[in-house]
Design an enzyme around this catalytic site. Structure first.
Site, PDB file in Angstrom:
ATOM      1  N   GLY A  58       0.478 -23.466 -15.513  1.00  0.00           N
ATOM      2  CA  GLY A  58       0.352 -22.709 -16.754  1.00  0.00           C
ATOM      3  C   GLY A  58      -0.555 -23.327 -17.791  1.00  0.00           C
ATOM      4  O   GLY A  58      -0.855 -22.702 -18.807  1.00  0.00           O
ATOM      5  N   CYS A  91       5.807   9.094  -7.831  1.00  0.00           N
ATOM      6  CA  CYS A  91       4.406   9.284  -7.446  1.00  0.00           C
ATOM      7  C   CYS A  91       4.266  10.666  -6.801  1.00  0.00           C
ATOM      8  O   CYS A  91       5.033  11.011  -5.904  1.00  0.00           O
ATOM      9  CB  CYS A  91       3.977   8.202  -6.467  1.00  0.00           C
ATOM     10  SG  CYS A  91       2.365   8.505  -5.717  1.00  0.00           S
ATOM     11  N   CYS A 130       3.093   9.882  -2.801  1.00  0.00           N
ATOM     12  CA  CYS A 130       3.997   9.280  -1.817  1.00  0.00           C
ATOM     13  C   CYS A 130       5.471   9.398  -2.207  1.00  0.00           C
ATOM     14  O   CYS A 130       6.346   9.087  -1.410  1.00  0.00           O
ATOM     15  CB  CYS A 130       3.630   7.808  -1.586  1.00  0.00           C
ATOM     16  SG  CYS A 130       4.118   6.719  -2.950  1.00  0.00           S
ATOM     17  N   CYS A 168       0.751   6.373  -7.812  1.00  0.00           N
ATOM     18  CA  CYS A 168       0.792   4.908  -7.724  1.00  0.00           C
ATOM     19  C   CYS A 168      -0.538   4.331  -8.198  1.00  0.00           C
ATOM     20  O   CYS A 168      -1.599   4.805  -7.803  1.00  0.00           O
ATOM     21  CB  CYS A 168       0.991   4.446  -6.283  1.00  0.00           C
ATOM     22  SG  CYS A 168       2.589   4.848  -5.592  1.00  0.00           S
ATOM     23  N   CYS A 187       0.467   3.005  -1.964  1.00  0.00           N
ATOM     24  CA  CYS A 187       0.658   4.454  -1.884  1.00  0.00           C
ATOM     25  C   CYS A 187       0.359   4.946  -0.461  1.00  0.00           C
ATOM     26  O   CYS A 187       1.115   5.733   0.108  1.00  0.00           O
ATOM     27  CB  CYS A 187      -0.255   5.142  -2.898  1.00  0.00           C
ATOM     28  SG  CYS A 187       0.231   6.835  -3.260  1.00  0.00           S
TER      29      CYS A 187
HETATM   30 ZN   LIG Z   1       2.245   6.676  -4.343  1.00  0.00          ZN
END
Ligand SMILES: [Zn+2]
Lengths: 189, 292
Positions: free
Chosen positions: B40, B249, B252, B274, B280
């Site tokens: 970090g 979505c 999908c 997506c 997807c």
């Molecule tokens: Zn999707």
């Protein structure tokens, strides 16, 4: 051509570096590196670290076993690195015993903790202490043998300052960065 | 060594694998390893001119260039998609300069360069995720001076950051920040996750993969090693929430992936798909298998 450390510099150095990325990312796990042309006293793994990372801005401290003409010439010719004392070293190479005590090596400063030494520990002929390690890069706590674990505990207490270690042995490399926490399981006498 | 292979070696010597010269790579490689040792923390590096302008992921490209090996399988995504101009041009760049194989499949990739998303598909050990970062300093909007932000990080002086987040709660009833939501890495440094949606933040925590960050214009490299604690900043009474639009979505049907809102007709009708195009596709394939 044959005297160069890597036969195909750009490609071999990339493969070498990926091993270093993996080793540094997963502390306490051994990773393999490839052979290269190097002085006989250096392990392939230690030589790989130096060749892959050092350039003419790198200060390298060689402990007495390694501070010989063959190593110095090889390192300077191939990387331009500067042979330095302990205090200024960015990279340090030696056996565990020859590098003690560790308190002269630079640990970085609060604003720039990365300005710290990377220690390459050659050979495994040190007194081993069973330890359990944890921290970034370690999925489940690992058991490994370390020399003088109290030094690593002290080093981790300095975090985010501290030293970063690579243990090298022939073609093998294992990292213990400053972020690794160490628990001593038992001391062997 | 025969004459033929000697010539091949020569070609490779002249041609820098993955574009950057060896000296530049050494400098970047040293920064990357220190970055992995100090999760970090932003390591300064000397960014090089790249054959594309800043804002095109020159930081990420330099990190990728320093890490690539010939047998890598590279995936490049921009906002989750493999087929945007930015992603296509970076992928082509490394096909040309490193001759690496490429893929759109997250699970097949050994190195993924990304802008603004973390893939939905769980990453694996030794996979490398390279983030393109525009502003690496999470404290920059509180304190423009580099010397001061360095001190703040050195002293873990993050009070101002929490004040800013809490002001959000006072004003809006919740924390407004939806992208680049700051995290604390390994219990120490406050880190900018790059402009990913905060929905992606939990994926950074304890990931098996290696996460590397490159900011070209700002000349910073930082890293989150695998299996590292990454915690989004929050408050006891206002715990962090990884939110997304509460829709499915429309391609999908997934309800657990991050969605982009799209306008599908002239009268402004909206739909959600997506953002991760590979995910997807994979979900769509799974659905058709189920139907078979
Ligand atoms: Zn999707």
């Amino acid at each position: 051509m044959e005297n160069y450390p890597f036969s195909e510099n750009s490609i071999n150095s990339s493969i070498a570096f990926r091993s270093l990325v993996n080793a540094t990312s997963y502390p306490g796990t051994t990773f393999q590196i490839n052979k290269l042309n190097k002085p006989s006293v250096l392990s392939n793994a230690a030589a790989t670290i130096l060749i892959t990372l050092c350039d003419n801005e790198s200060n390298v401290y060689l402990s007495k076993e390694y501070n010989i003409e063959e190593v110095r010439n090889w390192l300077i010719f191939n990387t331009g690195a500067i042979i330095s004392n302990k205090k200024n070293a960015d990279f340090v190479i030696g056996t565990w015993k020859s590098l003690l005590p560790l308190n002269e090596f630079k640990i970085g400063v609060p604003e720039y903790p990365e300005r710290s030494a990377t220690l390459i520990i050659e050979e495994t002929k040190y007194k081993k202490v069973k330890c359990n390690i944890d921290g970034p890069g370690i999925k489940n706590k690992l058991n490994i043998d370390l020399p003088n674990p109290e030094f690593f505990i002290e080093n981790n207490n300095l975090y985010p300052l501290g030293l970063d270690f690579y243990f090298t042995n022939d073609l093998e490399i294992l990292s213990i960065p400053r972020s690794t926490k160490i628990n001593i399981i038992k001391s062997e006498h | 060594m025969n004459e033929m292979s000697k010539n091949e070696n020569l070609d490779i010597q002249i041609y820098n694998f993955a574009y950057l010269d060896e000296n530049t790579k050494r400098m970047i490689r040293r920064a990357l390893l220190k970055a992995l040792c100090i999760p970090g923390y932003q390591v300064p590096f000397s960014s090089r001119e790249m054959p594309m302008p800043y804002g095109w992921g020159t930081g990420g490209i330099q990190v990728t260039s320093a890490c690539l090996i010939p047998k890598d399988i590279l995936k490049v995504i921009d906002q989750g998609a493999d087929d945007t101009t930015n992603a296509v041009s970076i992928r082509k760049f490394f096909q040309k300069t490193a001759n690496v194989a490429v893929t759109e499949k997250t699970s097949d990739a050994s190195l993924i360069q990304t802008r603004h998303r973390i893939p939905e598909t769980k990453l694996k050990e030794k996979q490398i995720l390279v983030y393109q970062v525009p502003i690496p300093e999470p404290l920059r909007f509180l304190e423009p001076r580099e010397t001061e932000t360095r001190k703040m990080h050195a002293l873990s002086e993050y009070g101002l950051m929490y004040v800013k987040l809490y002001e959000d709660i006072a004003k809006h009833g919740h924390i407004e920040t939806a992208y680049a939501y700051p995290v604390k890495t390994n219990g120490n440094y406050v880190t900018d996750p790059s402009p990913i949606p905060k929905f992606d933040n939990p994926k950074m925590n304890n990931s098996p993969a290696i996460q590397l960050f490159g900011a070209g214009r700002e000349q910073r490299i930082y890293a989150i090693p695998p299996y590292t604690n990454v915690k989004s900043l929050d408050f006891e009474d206002y715990p962090f929430e990884a939110m997304k639009a509460n829709f499915k979505c429309s391609i999908c049907g997934s309800s657990d992936s991050y969605l982009d809102e799209i306008i599908v007709s002239d009268d402004g009708k909206r739909s959600y798909i997506c953002s991760d195009t590979d995910y997807c596709k994979e979900q769509t394939k799974l659905n058709s298998k189920k139907e078979d």
